[in-house]
Design a protein around this motif. Sequence first.
Motif, PDB file in Angstrom:
ATOM      1  N   VAL A 169       3.181  17.813  -6.148  1.00 56.08           N
ATOM      2  CA  VAL A 169       4.324  16.681  -6.306  1.00 56.08           C
ATOM      3  C   VAL A 169       4.974  16.522  -7.821  1.00 56.08           C
ATOM      4  N   PRO A 170       6.697  16.162  -7.654  1.00 58.30           N
ATOM      5  CA  PRO A 170       7.575  16.437  -8.396  1.00 58.30           C
ATOM      6  C   PRO A 170       7.179  15.415  -9.722  1.00 58.30           C
ATOM      7  N   LEU A 171       7.887  15.998 -10.663  1.00 57.73           N
ATOM      8  CA  LEU A 171       8.428  14.902 -11.632  1.00 57.73           C
ATOM      9  C   LEU A 171       9.636  14.137 -11.402  1.00 57.73           C
ATOM     10  N   LYS A 172       9.577  12.692 -11.771  1.00 53.20           N
ATOM     11  CA  LYS A 172      11.306  11.823 -11.381  1.00 53.20           C
ATOM     12  C   LYS A 172      11.412  11.831 -13.114  1.00 53.20           C
ATOM     13  N   LEU A 173      12.421  12.613 -12.841  1.00 52.27           N
ATOM     14  CA  LEU A 173      13.599  12.142 -14.444  1.00 52.27           C
ATOM     15  C   LEU A 173      14.077  11.246 -14.588  1.00 52.27           C
ATOM     16  N   ALA A 174      15.208  10.686 -15.943  1.00 50.77           N
ATOM     17  CA  ALA A 174      14.770   9.796 -16.160  1.00 50.77           C
ATOM     18  C   ALA A 174      15.887   9.634 -15.364  1.00 50.77           C
ATOM     19  N   ASN A 175      17.361  10.273 -14.328  1.00 49.49           N
ATOM     20  CA  ASN A 175      18.594  10.150 -14.193  1.00 49.49           C
ATOM     21  C   ASN A 175      18.147   9.801 -13.151  1.00 49.49           C
TER      22      ASN A 175
END
Length: 58
Positions: free
Chosen positions: A40-46
């Motif tokens: 599962v990837p991390l969702k970044l602020a952008n």
Amino acid sequence: MESKTQKYDQSGEQFAALNQVKAQTVRARLCRTGSYFGVVPLKLANGRLAWPAIQVAK
């Protein structure tokens, strides 16, 4: 289970190349199942996704 200290510094294209698939394959599986074979990837602020530099054993 993987530790939370895993470094998430790969783009979707880099992660796909590491796993020898097209980037669209990774995105499609993520949309259908919520992960790419358990990763599962991390969702970044952008809004982009950051993937760990690991190969998936299918």
